[in-house]
Design an enzyme around this catalytic site. Structure first.
Site, PDB file in Angstrom:
ATOM      1  N   ASP A  41      15.067   1.799  -0.280  1.00 53.03           N
ATOM      2  CA  ASP A  41      13.983   2.689   0.117  1.00 53.03           C
ATOM      3  C   ASP A  41      13.387   2.209   1.434  1.00 53.03           C
ATOM      4  O   ASP A  41      13.118   1.016   1.595  1.00 53.03           O
ATOM      5  CB  ASP A  41      12.915   2.703  -0.977  1.00 53.03           C
ATOM      6  CG  ASP A  41      11.989   3.902  -0.855  1.00 53.03           C
ATOM      7  OD1 ASP A  41      12.385   4.906  -0.231  1.00 53.03           O
ATOM      8  OD2 ASP A  41      10.867   3.837  -1.383  1.00 53.03           O
ATOM      9  N   PHE A  57      10.634   3.189   4.923  1.00 56.68           N
ATOM     10  CA  PHE A  57       9.195   3.387   5.156  1.00 56.68           C
ATOM     11  C   PHE A  57       9.074   4.139   6.479  1.00 56.68           C
ATOM     12  O   PHE A  57       8.212   3.854   7.290  1.00 56.68           O
ATOM     13  CB  PHE A  57       8.577   1.977   5.246  1.00 56.68           C
ATOM     14  CG  PHE A  57       7.085   1.856   5.146  1.00 56.68           C
ATOM     15  CD1 PHE A  57       6.351   2.538   4.186  1.00 56.68           C
ATOM     16  CD2 PHE A  57       6.403   0.982   6.000  1.00 56.68           C
ATOM     17  CE1 PHE A  57       4.964   2.367   4.089  1.00 56.68           C
ATOM     18  CE2 PHE A  57       5.030   0.803   5.906  1.00 56.68           C
ATOM     19  CZ  PHE A  57       4.317   1.503   4.946  1.00 56.68           C
ATOM     20  N   HIS A 100       2.540   8.414   7.055  1.00 56.46           N
ATOM     21  CA  HIS A 100       2.259   7.724   5.792  1.00 56.46           C
ATOM     22  C   HIS A 100       2.006   6.235   6.040  1.00 56.46           C
ATOM     23  O   HIS A 100       1.032   5.666   5.532  1.00 56.46           O
ATOM     24  CB  HIS A 100       3.436   7.902   4.820  1.00 56.46           C
ATOM     25  CG  HIS A 100       3.356   7.049   3.592  1.00 56.46           C
ATOM     26  ND1 HIS A 100       2.480   7.315   2.562  1.00 56.46           N
ATOM     27  CD2 HIS A 100       4.033   5.914   3.234  1.00 56.46           C
ATOM     28  CE1 HIS A 100       2.622   6.389   1.614  1.00 56.46           C
ATOM     29  NE2 HIS A 100       3.555   5.535   1.991  1.00 56.46           N
ATOM     30  N   ARG A 132      -5.946  -1.958   5.988  1.00 57.26           N
ATOM     31  CA  ARG A 132      -6.177  -2.971   7.025  1.00 57.26           C
ATOM     32  C   ARG A 132      -7.021  -2.462   8.182  1.00 57.26           C
ATOM     33  O   ARG A 132      -7.303  -3.206   9.112  1.00 57.26           O
ATOM     34  CB  ARG A 132      -4.838  -3.474   7.595  1.00 57.26           C
ATOM     35  CG  ARG A 132      -4.028  -4.349   6.671  1.00 57.26           C
ATOM     36  CD  ARG A 132      -2.725  -4.817   7.322  1.00 57.26           C
ATOM     37  NE  ARG A 132      -1.898  -3.695   7.757  1.00 57.26           N
ATOM     38  CZ  ARG A 132      -1.040  -3.051   6.963  1.00 57.26           C
ATOM     39  NH1 ARG A 132      -0.891  -3.421   5.716  1.00 57.26           N
ATOM     40  NH2 ARG A 132      -0.335  -2.034   7.419  1.00 57.26           N
ATOM     41  N   GLU A 170       5.556   9.981  -4.595  1.00 57.23           N
ATOM     42  CA  GLU A 170       5.790   9.863  -3.153  1.00 57.23           C
ATOM     43  C   GLU A 170       6.841  10.889  -2.771  1.00 57.23           C
ATOM     44  O   GLU A 170       7.950  10.892  -3.317  1.00 57.23           O
ATOM     45  CB  GLU A 170       6.264   8.452  -2.773  1.00 57.23           C
ATOM     46  CG  GLU A 170       5.167   7.405  -2.845  1.00 57.23           C
ATOM     47  CD  GLU A 170       5.528   6.091  -2.137  1.00 57.23           C
ATOM     48  OE1 GLU A 170       6.732   5.818  -1.947  1.00 57.23           O
ATOM     49  OE2 GLU A 170       4.603   5.344  -1.777  1.00 57.23           O
ATOM     50  N   GLU A 229       9.640  12.125  -0.713  1.00 55.16           N
ATOM     51  CA  GLU A 229      10.636  11.505   0.163  1.00 55.16           C
ATOM     52  C   GLU A 229      11.888  12.373   0.251  1.00 55.16           C
ATOM     53  O   GLU A 229      12.109  13.262  -0.566  1.00 55.16           O
ATOM     54  CB  GLU A 229      11.055  10.120  -0.366  1.00 55.16           C
ATOM     55  CG  GLU A 229       9.907   9.142  -0.532  1.00 55.16           C
ATOM     56  CD  GLU A 229      10.361   7.685  -0.618  1.00 55.16           C
ATOM     57  OE1 GLU A 229      11.525   7.381  -0.252  1.00 55.16           O
ATOM     58  OE2 GLU A 229       9.545   6.851  -1.039  1.00 55.16           O
ATOM     59  N   ASP A 277       9.549   9.093  -5.395  1.00 58.96           N
ATOM     60  CA  ASP A 277       9.480   7.653  -5.628  1.00 58.96           C
ATOM     61  C   ASP A 277       8.176   7.361  -6.386  1.00 58.96           C
ATOM     62  O   ASP A 277       7.186   6.916  -5.809  1.00 58.96           O
ATOM     63  CB  ASP A 277       9.510   6.947  -4.264  1.00 58.96           C
ATOM     64  CG  ASP A 277       9.393   5.439  -4.384  1.00 58.96           C
ATOM     65  OD1 ASP A 277       9.710   4.902  -5.454  1.00 58.96           O
ATOM     66  OD2 ASP A 277       8.982   4.816  -3.391  1.00 58.96           O
ATOM     67  N   ARG A 329       0.219   2.294  -8.294  1.00 61.77           N
ATOM     68  CA  ARG A 329      -0.501   1.656  -7.181  1.00 61.77           C
ATOM     69  C   ARG A 329      -1.257   0.408  -7.594  1.00 61.77           C
ATOM     70  O   ARG A 329      -1.401  -0.523  -6.797  1.00 61.77           O
ATOM     71  CB  ARG A 329      -1.491   2.655  -6.567  1.00 61.77           C
ATOM     72  CG  ARG A 329      -0.864   3.906  -5.999  1.00 61.77           C
ATOM     73  CD  ARG A 329       0.126   3.616  -4.903  1.00 61.77           C
ATOM     74  NE  ARG A 329       0.719   4.844  -4.393  1.00 61.77           N
ATOM     75  CZ  ARG A 329       1.767   4.866  -3.582  1.00 61.77           C
ATOM     76  NH1 ARG A 329       2.352   3.749  -3.197  1.00 61.77           N
ATOM     77  NH2 ARG A 329       2.245   6.012  -3.157  1.00 61.77           N
ATOM     78  N   GLN A 380       1.308  -2.305  -7.964  1.00 60.42           N
ATOM     79  CA  GLN A 380       1.811  -2.633  -6.621  1.00 60.42           C
ATOM     80  C   GLN A 380       0.856  -3.558  -5.872  1.00 60.42           C
ATOM     81  O   GLN A 380       1.274  -4.544  -5.248  1.00 60.42           O
ATOM     82  CB  GLN A 380       2.036  -1.337  -5.841  1.00 60.42           C
ATOM     83  CG  GLN A 380       2.704  -1.520  -4.481  1.00 60.42           C
ATOM     84  CD  GLN A 380       3.044  -0.181  -3.808  1.00 60.42           C
ATOM     85  OE1 GLN A 380       2.827   0.886  -4.382  1.00 60.42           O
ATOM     86  NE2 GLN A 380       3.578  -0.251  -2.605  1.00 60.42           N
ATOM     87  N   LYS A 436       7.580   0.265  -8.788  1.00 64.06           N
ATOM     88  CA  LYS A 436       8.509   1.319  -8.381  1.00 64.06           C
ATOM     89  C   LYS A 436       9.738   1.399  -9.284  1.00 64.06           C
ATOM     90  O   LYS A 436      10.537   2.311  -9.128  1.00 64.06           O
ATOM     91  CB  LYS A 436       9.010   1.023  -6.959  1.00 64.06           C
ATOM     92  CG  LYS A 436       7.932   0.819  -5.916  1.00 64.06           C
ATOM     93  CD  LYS A 436       7.498   2.130  -5.314  1.00 64.06           C
ATOM     94  CE  LYS A 436       6.690   1.911  -4.050  1.00 64.06           C
ATOM     95  NZ  LYS A 436       6.442   3.194  -3.361  1.00 64.06           N
ATOM     96  N   THR A 458      12.671   6.978 -10.493  1.00 71.11           N
ATOM     97  CA  THR A 458      12.733   7.667  -9.213  1.00 71.11           C
ATOM     98  C   THR A 458      13.494   8.955  -9.485  1.00 71.11           C
ATOM     99  O   THR A 458      14.579   8.903 -10.062  1.00 71.11           O
ATOM    100  CB  THR A 458      13.483   6.818  -8.162  1.00 71.11           C
ATOM    101  OG1 THR A 458      12.856   5.543  -8.058  1.00 71.11           O
ATOM    102  CG2 THR A 458      13.519   7.502  -6.806  1.00 71.11           C
ATOM    103  N   THR A 518       7.760   7.771   2.172  1.00 70.60           N
ATOM    104  CA  THR A 518       6.913   8.947   1.994  1.00 70.60           C
ATOM    105  C   THR A 518       6.741   9.711   3.302  1.00 70.60           C
ATOM    106  O   THR A 518       6.519   9.119   4.354  1.00 70.60           O
ATOM    107  CB  THR A 518       5.527   8.526   1.480  1.00 70.60           C
ATOM    108  OG1 THR A 518       5.719   7.709   0.337  1.00 70.60           O
ATOM    109  CG2 THR A 518       4.688   9.731   1.116  1.00 70.60           C
ATOM    110  N   GLU A 561      -2.818   8.839  -0.549  1.00 76.62           N
ATOM    111  CA  GLU A 561      -3.376   9.392   0.686  1.00 76.62           C
ATOM    112  C   GLU A 561      -4.311  10.564   0.396  1.00 76.62           C
ATOM    113  O   GLU A 561      -5.350  10.712   1.041  1.00 76.62           O
ATOM    114  CB  GLU A 561      -2.243   9.851   1.612  1.00 76.62           C
ATOM    115  CG  GLU A 561      -1.390   8.715   2.128  1.00 76.62           C
ATOM    116  CD  GLU A 561      -0.088   9.240   2.724  1.00 76.62           C
ATOM    117  OE1 GLU A 561      -0.054   9.506   3.929  1.00 76.62           O
ATOM    118  OE2 GLU A 561       0.889   9.409   1.952  1.00 76.62           O
TER     119      GLU A 561
END
Lengths: 433, 433
Positions: A136, A138, A143, A152, A212, A214, A246, A250, A253, A266, A270, A363, A377
């Site tokens: 997978d 990113f 996203h 962050r 997610e 994808e 996916d 959370r 995770q 995860k 899937t 995503t 999100e």
């Protein structure tokens, strides 16, 4: 280009126009062995039955390989390589064409029509490939950016490597399931109140279950271990594309992912859409992805700008109370890295990829809320609620059904669509703990 | 317990005493189909030939399943479950016992001895399992601690989750190879001078190529998706153990691993030893692992303290100039989490594991330099050099051969050993870039 006309009734707006011809694995109540089919309008053409009844009599090149259509996965067919997929797709288009040069194959062969053309409503779907490894990525820029801002702040939203390589991780192949398979709410370990500073985890049902949105690409052509695939060759090693959910936990995770990445968050499931759309069918919908303002190293540099696909994607959520809402609409053009770049980067160390390996895009989200492909999100990690009629959601509840829809094109008689990828959340299993 | 005596010549000090009976996949120059064998002393007993010549005539329970020994992997045999593995192992022990109750099977059957007992020197090894998914953990406490000190200092050496769950990530199954397979130096993307603050990567041959001394466990019994395996059941789902070299590209890893974990740094190759030692054979060597002073959640709590294996492990490096040195000696007791805990944690979300899935322990190191199972630790990330006669190493050079040896026990006539896991570094492939 005007749409291909057919003697067969393909409804306006069908995802499976003659411009498409996607491949999948099906069975029926009366014939339970999983086997290869293509979708045409509201029907599946059973290629096992088609081949057994001289359907490929006018296509000598495929005849030595006809056994691939009896297989319970597309792996053997895919391994024949893209030139063969192309010949088979074009032949099937010609068999269904109004002015087919081979009317005796199917157009005037009502016995074979009856045997091999199966209403999609009566078809059971199976996983299209036996998946060796699943990786997978990113590559959905917005996203990655939104999530980075969330965790962050805007200054460090993207990690320093993000624009230099398609960041990815190895996923769990065994738990990839076909659309329609329900998913049990996972249980696991996480911090009850991550903000309280106490690092004492609990064991609980996941409270932040997410989807997610994808795309996934299947590999057809292998590369040997130690032999990377160049960026110019990479797309020839790809069979086709599916939609992929996916599913993500959370809370699990957030606690587990340092320092080795997502794992239990995860690995419980899937979902992928049943019909694999060939790269060849998607070729007319190639567009430029998100512009990358960093210098791309030569091994990842495409010759042209158009390397991602303008697949129009939509996410719908239906609750067990029967309420439903469209949560997001976005497009495959929101990727910063192409599947070819993912494959090349994946192999650059010498890693071998094999027919049936699955690459997930990461995503796909757009810039605004109505384009965001995850509840993380949509709800800003649970800070806001999303309205679904008179219900509210921060994350998924038991009984919720998430459905992705994907389609290319605007001409209702020439759509290249993916159908749906759907999955419903079942309650967590009672472990007696 | 006095060692089992045999009519067959099993050399003193052999890893493959009658107390062992490890399983593997072999072929020979005269019979090139890979098939199942066990190791006994300096020989492999070809179970395909053995079964075909009435070797199992006295073991009625295995007769309906004899076809598993003709398979090119142990997956089918493993899927029969641990009670069957145990019966087969004990039967083979009894066939080789000095006072065997079945002398006609092999002891006095010189024709079958000639056909089925193959000198190990003449045997070619194959990967013992077709590996569906491979997961690598981080359960070697001292390795995790050393690496943490190296990169974050002693205060934050361990991440907050480390003592609460066996941290792991999905690895790459396709590139797992059997001992003896050479590994090309990988190429990839990394920062030339990570300390200079410039985040501009280069494409280059790996300059920090490393080994990691690990153990690997193979799954035999599957669990259904959605159905976790309890800690009390977990060990019954494990077939056996191998040594594993998780080759690692440290420069690639340092650049790519944020935020999704190691990817290209690990996907180019992982080597495993050819003989899989059954859990049953290791049972007498169970010991307590590294004590965990955090409270373990009930789903991960063992009933007893002894859950890891005191496998004495050694790492040797031989250079292309012919110099060699023992770099490390350590033990499987340096794990903080058992393979049962890894399996239970892996499945707790509902992830399904399948026969042939591989779980890696993570690097096994002791507390002092002479016990550290990677060059990263041995050289303090390239700050120091390791002496190999008059040569020096910070990381691996082309032509270097790394060999792991592993054995349990002290009685030279009853060792339960793993043989060796070896691999040599070949130069990087010329990509013409």
């Amino acid at each position: 280009m005007s749409p291909l006309k057919s003697w067969f009734n393909i409804p306006h707006g069908s995802h499976f126009s003659l411009a498409n011809i996607p491949f999948g694995i099906i069975s029926t109540a009366s014939s339970t062995s999983p086997r290869v089919a293509v979708a045409v309008g509201d029907h599946a053409l059973d290629l096992d039955a088609f081949a057994a009844n001289n359907g490929f009599s006018a296509l000598s090149t495929i005849q030595p390989h006809q056994a691939v259509f009896s297989q319970p996965s597309l792996n053997s067919f895919a391994a024949l390589g893209r030139p063969v997929h192309s010949v088979v797709r074009k032949y099937i288009q010609s068999v269904f064409a109004e002015d087919t040069p081979y009317p005796e194959v199917l157009k005037t062969n009502s016995a074979l029509q009856k045997q091999a053309l199966l209403p999609l409503k009566e078809v059971k779907y199976h996983l299209p490939f036996k998946i060796g490894d699943y990786t997978d990525f990113f590559a959905g820029y917005h996203h990655a950016y939104h999530c980075g801002v969330m965790f962050r702040g805007p200054e460090d939203a993207l990690q320093p490597n993000y624009k230099h390589l398609p960041v990815g991780y190895h996923g769990r192949a065994s738990s990839v399931v076909v659309s329609g398979t329900p998913i049990h709410r996972p249980q696991g370990q996480f911090l009850e109140n991550p903000a309280d500073g106490k690092k004492v985890p609990i064991f609980s049902q996941c409270r932040k279950l997410d989807f997610e949105l994808e795309l996934g690409a299947f590999v057809c052509t292998p590369n040997e271990q130690g032999k990377p695939v160049s960026i110019d060759e990479a797309e020839n090693n790809l069979f086709g594309i599916v939609m992929m959910n996916d599913w993500s936990a959370r809370d699990i995770q957030a606690w587990e992912y340092v320092p080795l990445g997502p794992f239990n968050a995860k690995n419980f499931g899937t979902s992928i859409s049943p019909w694999v759309v060939l790269i060849e069918a998607l070729e007319p919908f190639k567009v430029a992805g998100i512009e990358n303002d960093a210098e791309t190293l030569p091994y990842l540099k495409h010759k042209s700008k158009e390397n991602v696909f303008d697949i129009q994607l939509q996410v719908d959520l239906k609750t067990s109370a029967g309420n439903s809402a469209t949560l997001a609409k976005t497009s495959g053009r929101n990727l910063m890295w192409s599947f070819s770049q993912m494959l090349t980067h994946h192999s650059i160390t010498g890693c071998n990829l094999q027919p049936g390996d699955l690459l997930g895009s990461g995503t796909i989200s757009g810039t605004v809320m109505a384009e965001r492909g995850s509840m993380l999100e949509q709800s800003d990690n649970g800070k806001n609620s999303v309205k679904i009629a008179d219900e509210e959601r921060k994350f998924l509840q038991d009984g919720d059904e998430v459905t992705f829809t994907g389609v290319c094109g605007a001409d209702d008689d020439a759509l290249v669509g993916f159908g749906q990828c759907t999955g419903r959340i079942l309650p967590a299993v009672d472990l007696g703990l």
